[in-house]
Design an enzyme around this catalytic site. Structure first.
Site, short mmCIF file in Angstrom:
data_model
loop_
_atom_site.label_atom_id
_atom_site.label_comp_id
_atom_site.label_asym_id
_atom_site.label_seq_id
_atom_site.Cartn_x
_atom_site.Cartn_y
_atom_site.Cartn_z
N GLU A 102 -3.33 7.72 -6.19
CA GLU A 102 -3.30 7.01 -7.47
C GLU A 102 -4.45 7.48 -8.36
OE1 GLU A 102 -3.24 2.84 -6.48
OE2 GLU A 102 -1.11 2.90 -5.98
N ARG A 131 0.84 -1.19 0.00
CA ARG A 131 0.00 0.00 0.00
C ARG A 131 0.88 1.24 0.00
NH1 ARG A 131 -3.43 -2.53 -1.82
NH2 ARG A 131 -5.58 -2.87 -1.12
N HIS A 133 0.50 0.14 -10.07
CA HIS A 133 -0.37 -0.72 -9.24
C HIS A 133 -0.83 -1.94 -10.04
CE1 HIS A 133 -3.19 -0.59 -5.52
NE2 HIS A 133 -2.90 -1.83 -5.84
#
Length: 327
Positions: A273, A244, A292
């Protein structure tokens, strides 16, 4: 005898490629045995939860409390994700809604492989090699081998243990930190020669060549890696984060990297993000980054849909769902 369930699928209004693949999997496997309908984000939620047995939620961070208010009679709210830090779990818990995720084992191999990729690329000076290719420079830079380097695993759940297994094959030394107890037998099986609790974090940071984060994000782990922690690490060490983004204070990381107090970082996740492509962090020559995607593999898709189907079958047979996160 299992019965047909009324299943409501919630997804984003405009699914990205990954979410569309998840939708296709759900439509392909769930609709065969159950009554599946799609949640209409453009209309009122009132009435859409009527008679629903199970919700399959592909848009957990966007879930609204109003939905939970209307879904208190359902038997399961199934998230199709491992992390749930952006999902309002406490409210669903208050409403007494059984809630499950697809736990870390679903994406463990994918995350471990991506972390290992970062480690290899950083140790072999990937960015510099590309510059030298463009300039027709042969034979440099000189990389470092992973053999006998120490990997510090912060968090020792599914993805960390998967990474430990792979690091063993590279003859790495392995340290690990976790809040849970790990048997001596498991430590030896995974090549861990130093294991400690949270109080030993600083020691692991100071003696590791690679630090790889494998933690849930919560109030205790937010900005766990900050300026103080970076100052404990070797100037030749690398930080890996496939967990994370907010585990890391990105401003402190940038400073540590530019002041050469840290050799480099491999980052798949960020505090915000999508990260700005012009972010100073991304422009550093000692940072390898991916958007990601560490957990986004065919294997993860298959594992997660199998977990969803397993829980649907349990509910259909009158059994308690597993992978509960609300208890």
């Amino acid at each position: 005898m299992p019965r047909k369930l009324n299943v409501l699928l919630i997804s984003s209004r405009v699914p990205n490629l990954w979410e569309q693949e998840e939708i296709n999997n759900v439509l392909g496997l769930v609709a065969q045995n159950h009554n599946l309908t799609r949640f209409d984000l453009d209309n009122s939620p009132h009435g859409q939860f009527k008679g629903v047995d199970v919700v399959i939620d592909l848009a957990g961070p966007k879930a609204k409390r109003e939905w939970a208010d209307l879904a208190t009679s359902i038997k399961l709210w199934q998230l199709v994700s491992t992390g749930f830090d952006s999902f309002d779990l406490n409210y669903w818990r208050e409403k007494g809604i059984p809630t499950a995720n697809t736990p870390g084992t679903s994406s463990a191999i994918a995350l471990a492989e991506n972390a290992l990729m970062f480690m290899i690329m950083l140790s072999r000076c990937w960015h510099e090699t590309q510059i030298h290719l463009d300039k027709s420079i042969v034979g440099i830079p000189i990389g470092t081998e992973l053999k006998n380097r120490r990997l510090g695993l912060i968090g020792f759940g599914a993805s960390a243990t998967a990474l430990a297994k792979r690091a063993m094959n590279f003859s790495m030394k392995i340290s690990a930190i976790d809040i849970r107890q790990v048997s001596q037998e498991e430590q030896e099986e995974l090549g861990v020669d130093f294991f400690g609790g949270p109080n030993e974090l600083d020691e692991v940071l100071s003696h590791s060549d690679f630090i790889s984060l494998h933690l849930h994000l919560n109030q205790d782990t937010h900005h766990l890696m900050n300026d103080t922690k970076f100052r404990l690490m070797k100037p030749t060490a690398f930080l890996i984060n496939v967990a994370r983004g907010a585990l890391v204070d990105e401003s402190a990381l940038y400073t540590a990297l530019t002041e050469k107090r840290l050799a480099g970082a491999g980052l798949d996740v960020f505090s915000k993000e999508p990260i700005d492509p012009k972010s100073p962090l991304l422009l550093l020559p000692n940072v390898i980054a991916t958007p990601h995607t560490a957990g986004q593999t065919d294997g993860t898709l298959e594992n997660r849909i199998n977990m969803v189907v397993e829980n649907l079958n349990r509910v259909a047979c009158g059994l308690e769902p597993i992978y509960r996160i609300d208890q």
